[in-house]
Design a protein around this motif. Structure first.
Motif, PDB file in Angstrom:
ATOM      1  N   LEU A  50       0.896  -1.140   0.122  1.00 47.95           N
ATOM      2  CA  LEU A  50      -0.006  -0.092  -0.266  1.00 47.95           C
ATOM      3  C   LEU A  50       0.875   1.258  -0.002  1.00 47.95           C
ATOM      4  O   LEU A  50       0.455   2.306  -0.975  1.00 47.95           O
ATOM      5  N   CYS A  51       1.923   1.307   0.811  1.00 47.63           N
ATOM      6  CA  CYS A  51       2.711   2.442   0.818  1.00 47.63           C
ATOM      7  C   CYS A  51       3.710   2.648  -0.352  1.00 47.63           C
ATOM      8  O   CYS A  51       4.042   3.831  -0.647  1.00 47.63           O
ATOM      9  N   THR A  52       4.077   1.719  -0.772  1.00 47.71           N
ATOM     10  CA  THR A  52       4.915   1.642  -2.315  1.00 47.71           C
ATOM     11  C   THR A  52       4.004   1.859  -3.397  1.00 47.71           C
ATOM     12  O   THR A  52       4.760   2.398  -4.169  1.00 47.71           O
ATOM     13  N   GLN A  53       2.937   1.630  -3.416  1.00 46.20           N
ATOM     14  CA  GLN A  53       2.229   1.600  -4.601  1.00 46.20           C
ATOM     15  C   GLN A  53       1.406   3.099  -4.908  1.00 46.20           C
ATOM     16  O   GLN A  53       1.168   3.421  -5.818  1.00 46.20           O
ATOM     17  N   ASN A  54       1.652   4.068  -3.746  1.00 48.03           N
ATOM     18  CA  ASN A  54       0.981   5.150  -3.598  1.00 48.03           C
ATOM     19  C   ASN A  54       2.128   6.266  -3.186  1.00 48.03           C
ATOM     20  O   ASN A  54       2.684   6.125  -2.318  1.00 48.03           O
ATOM     21  N   ASN A  55       2.311   7.303  -3.826  1.00 43.95           N
ATOM     22  CA  ASN A  55       3.218   8.414  -3.679  1.00 43.95           C
ATOM     23  C   ASN A  55       2.718   9.384  -2.549  1.00 43.95           C
ATOM     24  O   ASN A  55       3.701   9.587  -1.615  1.00 43.95           O
ATOM     25  N   HIS A  56       1.755   9.368  -2.185  1.00 47.24           N
ATOM     26  CA  HIS A  56       1.064  10.190  -1.158  1.00 47.24           C
ATOM     27  C   HIS A  56       0.081   9.582  -0.697  1.00 47.24           C
ATOM     28  O   HIS A  56      -1.018   9.254  -1.282  1.00 47.24           O
ATOM     29  N   VAL A  57       0.055   9.316   0.629  1.00 48.81           N
ATOM     30  CA  VAL A  57      -1.019   8.433   1.585  1.00 48.81           C
ATOM     31  C   VAL A  57      -1.389   9.308   2.761  1.00 48.81           C
ATOM     32  O   VAL A  57      -0.405   9.671   3.612  1.00 48.81           O
ATOM     33  N   VAL A  58      -2.666   9.396   3.058  1.00 44.79           N
ATOM     34  CA  VAL A  58      -3.123   9.926   4.378  1.00 44.79           C
ATOM     35  C   VAL A  58      -3.759   8.853   5.039  1.00 44.79           C
ATOM     36  O   VAL A  58      -4.809   8.223   4.578  1.00 44.79           O
ATOM     37  N   PHE A  59      -3.363   8.755   6.191  1.00 46.64           N
ATOM     38  CA  PHE A  59      -4.074   7.748   7.092  1.00 46.64           C
ATOM     39  C   PHE A  59      -5.115   8.633   7.979  1.00 46.64           C
ATOM     40  O   PHE A  59      -4.655   9.594   8.711  1.00 46.64           O
ATOM     41  N   ILE A  60      -6.470   8.175   8.150  1.00 48.10           N
ATOM     42  CA  ILE A  60      -7.132   8.727   8.808  1.00 48.10           C
ATOM     43  C   ILE A  60      -7.498   8.161   9.961  1.00 48.10           C
ATOM     44  O   ILE A  60      -7.981   6.992   9.830  1.00 48.10           O
ATOM     45  N   ILE A  61      -7.549   8.708  11.161  1.00 49.34           N
ATOM     46  CA  ILE A  61      -7.814   8.200  12.480  1.00 49.34           C
ATOM     47  C   ILE A  61      -8.979   9.104  13.206  1.00 49.34           C
ATOM     48  O   ILE A  61      -8.620  10.214  13.319  1.00 49.34           O
ATOM     49  N   GLY A  62     -10.233   8.523  13.466  1.00 48.75           N
ATOM     50  CA  GLY A  62     -11.149   9.171  14.048  1.00 48.75           C
ATOM     51  C   GLY A  62     -11.032   9.440  15.314  1.00 48.75           C
ATOM     52  O   GLY A  62     -10.170   9.030  15.990  1.00 48.75           O
ATOM     53  N   GLY A  63     -11.975  10.004  15.947  1.00 54.39           N
ATOM     54  CA  GLY A  63     -11.939  10.476  17.122  1.00 54.39           C
ATOM     55  C   GLY A  63     -12.495   9.528  18.114  1.00 54.39           C
ATOM     56  O   GLY A  63     -12.679   8.398  17.767  1.00 54.39           O
ATOM     57  N   PRO A  64     -12.674   9.782  19.518  1.00 57.45           N
ATOM     58  CA  PRO A  64     -13.196   8.763  20.555  1.00 57.45           C
ATOM     59  C   PRO A  64     -14.439   8.026  20.054  1.00 57.45           C
ATOM     60  O   PRO A  64     -14.732   6.896  20.497  1.00 57.45           O
ATOM     61  N   TYR A  65     -15.387   8.618  19.267  1.00 55.26           N
ATOM     62  CA  TYR A  65     -16.630   8.073  19.171  1.00 55.26           C
ATOM     63  C   TYR A  65     -16.709   7.400  17.689  1.00 55.26           C
ATOM     64  O   TYR A  65     -17.765   7.052  17.116  1.00 55.26           O
ATOM     65  N   GLY A  66     -15.408   7.673  16.919  1.00 55.10           N
ATOM     66  CA  GLY A  66     -15.192   7.397  15.376  1.00 55.10           C
ATOM     67  C   GLY A  66     -15.822   8.240  14.627  1.00 55.10           C
ATOM     68  O   GLY A  66     -16.033   9.428  14.728  1.00 55.10           O
ATOM     69  N   LEU A  67     -16.304   7.774  13.339  1.00 54.53           N
ATOM     70  CA  LEU A  67     -16.577   8.835  12.362  1.00 54.53           C
ATOM     71  C   LEU A  67     -17.620   8.004  11.702  1.00 54.53           C
ATOM     72  O   LEU A  67     -18.183   6.758  11.829  1.00 54.53           O
TER      73      LEU A  67
END
Length: 123
Positions: free
Chosen positions: A84-101
Motif C-alpha cells: 500500500l505504501c509503495t504503490q502510492n506516492n502520497h498516502v493519508v491515514f485517517i484516524i477518527g476521534g473517540p466516538y469514531g466517524l
C-alpha cells in the motif's frame, strides 16, 4: 509523503515520543491533529467530526490515497501494508476521534479501509 490525519485532544503526554518519530521519519511524514467537537450528543459529535474531516480531505488531500483506519477494515499483513505504501506516492491515514466517524459519509472519499486488529486503541 505520508500524513497521519487524526482527530484527537491534547497529545501533551505523547509530545516527546511524537517528536522523536517525526525526527526519525524526516520529511516523509506529517502528523496533523484536529480537535474533536465538544458539544452535542454522541451522534452530533460524530457528524461534526466527519464534516470537519471531509472539508480538510477535500481541501488539502484531494490527490492523496486516503486510508481509513477502522476496526472493520481489512486486516493487513506487513507485506500488504508495505505494498500500500509503495504503490502510492502520497498516502493519508485517517484516524477518527473517540466516538469514531460516519464511515458511510466518507465512503466516496476513501480508497482503502484497513485495520491492524479488531481492538480499538486509545487515541
Amino acid at each position: 509523503m505520508f500524513t497521519i490525519l487524526s482527530i484527537s485532544d491534547s497529545d501533551k503526554h505523547w509530545a516527546s515520543a511524537i517528536a522523536e518519530f517525526e525526527k526519525r521519519l524526516g520529511k516523509t511524514l506529517t502528523i496533523e491533529n484536529i480537535k474533536p467537537a465538544r458539544n452535542g450528543s454522541r451522534e452530533q459529535i460524530i457528524s461534526k467530526d466527519t464534516e470537519t474531516l471531509i472539508q480538510i480531505l477535500e481541501k488539502k488531500y484531494s490527490k492523496y490515497h486516503k486510508v481509513l483506519m477502522t476496526k472493520d477494515g481489512k486486516l493487513v499483513t506487513t507485506e500488504d501494508f508495505h505494498a500500500l505504501c509503495t504503490q502510492n506516492n502520497h498516502v493519508v491515514f485517517i484516524i477518527g476521534g473517540p466516538y469514531g466517524l460516519d464511515e458511510p459519509q466518507l465512503a466516496s472519499l476513501v480508497q482503502s479501509k484497513i485495520a491492524f486488529g479488531k481492538i480499538t486503541l486509545p487515541h
